[in-house]
Each structure stands twice: as C-alpha cells, then as structure tokens.
Design an enzyme around this catalytic site. Structure first.
Site, PDB file in Angstrom:
ATOM      1  N   SER A   1      50.276  62.967  37.427  1.00 58.07           N
ATOM      2  CA  SER A   1      49.799  62.495  36.128  1.00 58.07           C
ATOM      3  C   SER A   1      50.684  62.886  34.946  1.00 58.07           C
ATOM      4  CB  SER A   1      48.371  62.991  35.875  1.00 58.07           C
ATOM      5  OG  SER A   1      47.447  62.228  36.612  1.00 58.07           O
TER       6      SER A   1
ATOM      7  N   LYS B   1      51.694  60.083  32.746  1.00 56.38           N
ATOM      8  CA  LYS B   1      50.945  59.589  31.590  1.00 56.38           C
ATOM      9  C   LYS B   1      51.571  59.998  30.259  1.00 56.38           C
ATOM     10  CE  LYS B   1      46.482  59.346  34.008  1.00 56.38           C
ATOM     11  NZ  LYS B   1      46.582  60.125  35.232  1.00 56.38           N
TER      12      LYS B   1
ATOM     13  N   SER C   1      42.767  62.746  31.589  1.00 56.61           N
ATOM     14  CA  SER C   1      43.749  62.243  32.555  1.00 56.61           C
ATOM     15  C   SER C   1      43.215  61.028  33.293  1.00 56.61           C
ATOM     16  CB  SER C   1      44.140  63.331  33.563  1.00 56.61           C
ATOM     17  OG  SER C   1      45.317  62.984  34.256  1.00 56.61           O
TER      18      SER C   1
ATOM     19  N   LYS D   1      50.762  68.148  29.659  1.00 59.77           N
ATOM     20  CA  LYS D   1      50.067  67.353  30.669  1.00 59.77           C
ATOM     21  C   LYS D   1      50.171  67.985  32.048  1.00 59.77           C
ATOM     22  CE  LYS D   1      47.610  63.862  31.806  1.00 59.77           C
ATOM     23  NZ  LYS D   1      47.025  64.749  32.844  1.00 59.77           N
TER      24      LYS D   1
END
Length: 407
Positions: free
Chosen positions: A60, A63, A120, A242
């Site tokens: 992730s 992202k 997320s 993140k």
C-alpha cells in the site's frame, strides 16, 4: 603476548567509538528489512541504505503515488475537493482494507483521499483512479509516467491500491519499486499541497449523516499523537507517511519525521513482522537525528534586502523567501554551509505583481547545491514612465562611466 594484541586493538577501537574519536557514521545499523534507506529531506542526501535499488513489492505504499496524482490535479485546478465520485462495481470488489463502498455510492474526493491516507482503503483508491483517468489501467499509466518524471527507475505500477496483480486478475503484471525510488517519491510528495495534512491524520470519520459511519484509524501506529487521555503515543516528530503489508511484500513503511527543523525520510521494505518494521524505522530515524542537524538559514517572509528592477516605477523591490530554508548536514559540518542568490532577469522587468518569484536563495556545501527556496517580490512594481526610465538609464550610465576613488 601476541595473542593479546588483537583483543587490545578491538577494545581500544570500541573505546574510541564510545568517546567519539572514531567516526560515529561508521557504526552499522541493525535493520531486518530486505531493503531500507534513510534520506535527509532538504538536500536528498542519503544517510544510510541497504539494497536501496532492489525492486520489491511495496504493497500500500503504492497509494502515495495515487494521492500525489490526485493532489496535483487539485493543485492544478483539474479536480476539486468537493467533486463527487461515483463508485463502480469494480471499485466495490476490492478486498483488503476498505470503506465498503457500494456500487453507485457517491462520495466526495476529500472523503476518498482521507480514506486512502488514513484507512488505506483499496476501494477508495480505485474509485479515485477511475474518476480521474476513466479506468484503473489508464491511471496506472499516469502513475508510471509520473514515476519516470521523478526519476524512479526501478518502479512499475499496475494498479492504484498496491494489491498483488494476481489478486486483481492481472496475471504476471509487474508492480514493484525500490526503497530509493519510494524515498524520491516521498520527498516530492511532501512538497505537494495538502499531502502532509492527509498522511499525518490519525483518525477520520466518514458518512457522518449515515448509519454506515466508519471511524477510521491510521495503520501507521508510529504517528506522533496525543489522545484524549493526554498520553503521547508514537515516535516523536513522526507525521507520515504510509504503511503497507501483503504476503508478497512483507511489512513496509515509508515514514517521515521532523525535529528542530531537521526532516528525515525513511523507507523499509519487507520487514518480517509489524514489530520489526517499527524497530527498523525507529533505528533509522534515531540514527539520522543522532548524526545530522539542521542549519537554519532564512525564515518565510523574512526581508532579505532589495533587488534592482528594470523599467519600473521604483528602482528596487524587497524580496523574502516563500518558505523557511534550512538544510540538514552531518554534525560538525554546520560552518561549511554557504548561501547565494540566483535571479530571474525576466521576472525582474516591470510590471511585477506582488508575490512573483524573482529568484532563489540557494544553500550549498562544497560548491554543491543542497536546497533552494523561491524569493518573492514583496510589493507590486508598476511600469515606469518613459521619463522615469530615461532618468534611471542615465544614472546607470554615469555609474558605469565615472570611476570610483583611487588609493
């Protein structure tokens, strides 16, 4: 006696490290992640790296690019915070972390971006991607183009969420990055308006007018925060970025923290556990804050002087930095930092609106640029009359013709 000498040498070396005689930077870090990097934000200086250019799944952390593209579209007026996005059947079908979008459900760009940053949410990432580019495949092409522009040479995106391609029915499609590339991306992302606000948010409530009201909490438990009890949690100064985790990628984290104007960026890929990911990131950031310091050179809005303008109703205009300028350097090298100006002659010709970038204040070391900040005109400068321009030209001519006093 000879057998004792190696032991004595080792003991002396350890003593010298303890008292600081040997370079502290020579000490090794214990990082369990397959790949890791530590970067000083202002200059991009690499403080530590381990397999930093090795292509690996990044889960992730993908992202970050999804948010960057959306936020750059908002910055450029192509997308609005209040624009309404309609979720597709495909967006709804995303597994993993999600906000349980329904097919046809409408949600604002703002809520979807917070769902991506805080929760997320894979479905939110796909909904944003489809809204911007028409399809996730088109959006992935945008991601790859932006990666190329940023110099991310070991990065390929196949989707907006970071889910493994095979899970999404993409077969053997490539989806990977490197610790170095993700540090480059993170460094750029921190310059994009509103990015840091998104990724520093620990909790966010959605659908407040509905019974389907998820209260999102960030997966990044290292965020520096104070809860209702008044107790402080997380890593001091850490305000992003993140997390990521899949069976392919292991536990990943792109992080940033700032203390005393020194901002660091760390990336770890494929740590074996969530605890190891935290330990790796903590070790990297502690290492950076221990060995680097910030040199503060100018404050946002600080008047640095005047610069001569051309064809204006005044001779000069005051200039000030658009933001603070500080650079991180190894401790002990603070006095090696110098500054200089770089002017844009075209921007110094009237008319000059207030707030125009007319040049840059540059910080460097060893004649190499470390960082720069735009210098803004603090007043409007209108075009001068022909009489004003003629008088000014005559003054310049006489300054050039008449020699100064001789010794």
């Amino acid at each position: 006696m000879n057998k004792l000498r190696p032991m004595m040498a080792i003991g002396l070396a350890l003593l010298l490290v303890v008292i600081g005689v040997l370079p502290a930077m020579a000490q090794e870090l214990d990082v369990s992640a397959t790949a890791a990097i530590l970067m000083e934000y202002s200059s991009g200086d690499i403080i530590y790296e381990k397999n930093s250019h090795q292509p690996l799944p990044m889960a992730s952390i993908t992202k970050v690019m999804t948010m960057v593209i959306a936020l750059e579209q908002i910055r450029d007026g192509l997308l609005g915070w209040d624009d309404v996005v309609t979720a597709s059947e495909y967006a709804k079908s995303m597994g993993g972390s999600q906000i349980w979008l329904e097919t046809g459900e409408q949600m604002s760009v703002k809520d979807l971006l917070y769902a991506i940053a805080v929760g997320s949410a894979n479905d939110a990432a796909v909904a944003i991607a489809e809204h911007i580019a028409g399809s996730e495949a088109n959006f992935a092409a945008m991601m790859n183009q932006r990666a190329k522009e940023l110099g991310m040479d070991n990065t390929v995106f196949s989707n907006a969420s970071g889910l493994p391609p095979r899970v999404l029915g993409l077969g053997d499609a490539e989806h990977h990055s490197s610790a170095y590339d993700l540090a480059l991306l993170s460094r750029h992302a921190l310059t994009v308006p509103n990015f840091l606000e998104l990724v520093s948010t620990y909790e966010y409530t959605m659908r407040q007018d509905s019974s389907r009201e998820p209260h999102l909490y960030s997966y990044n438990t290292m965020l520096d925060r104070v809860l209702g009890s008044g107790r402080r949690y997380g890593y001091a100064g850490l305000d992003g970025i993140k997390t990521g985790m899949t069976s392919d990628a292991g536990y990943c984290l792109a992080a940033t923290a700032q203390r005393d104007n020194l901002r660091l960026i760390s990336v770890v890929l494929n740590s074996p556990t969530a605890q190891a990911r935290t330990q790796d990131t903590t070790a990297l950031l502690n290492y950076g804050f221990r060995h680097y310091t910030a040199v503060n050179l100018a404050r946002k809005g600080q008047i640095l002087g005047k610069v001569e303008v051309h064809r204006g109703n005044v001779d000069a205009v005051e200039v000030a930095p658009a933001r603070d300028l500080s650079v991180g350097v190894r401790r002990g090298e603070e006095d090696q930092v110098t500054t200089w100006f770089e002017w844009d002659e075209d921007s110094l010709t009237a008319p000059i609106p207030q707030g125009t970038t007319v040049g840059y204040l540059i910080a460097g070391k060893d004649q190499m640029e470390l960082s720069r900040v735009p210098l803004l005109a603090q007043q409007e400068v209108e075009k001068g009359t022909w009489i004003q321009n003629a008088v000014r030209s005559t003054k310049r001519l006489f300054r050039n013709l008449i020699p100064g006093p001789s010794n």
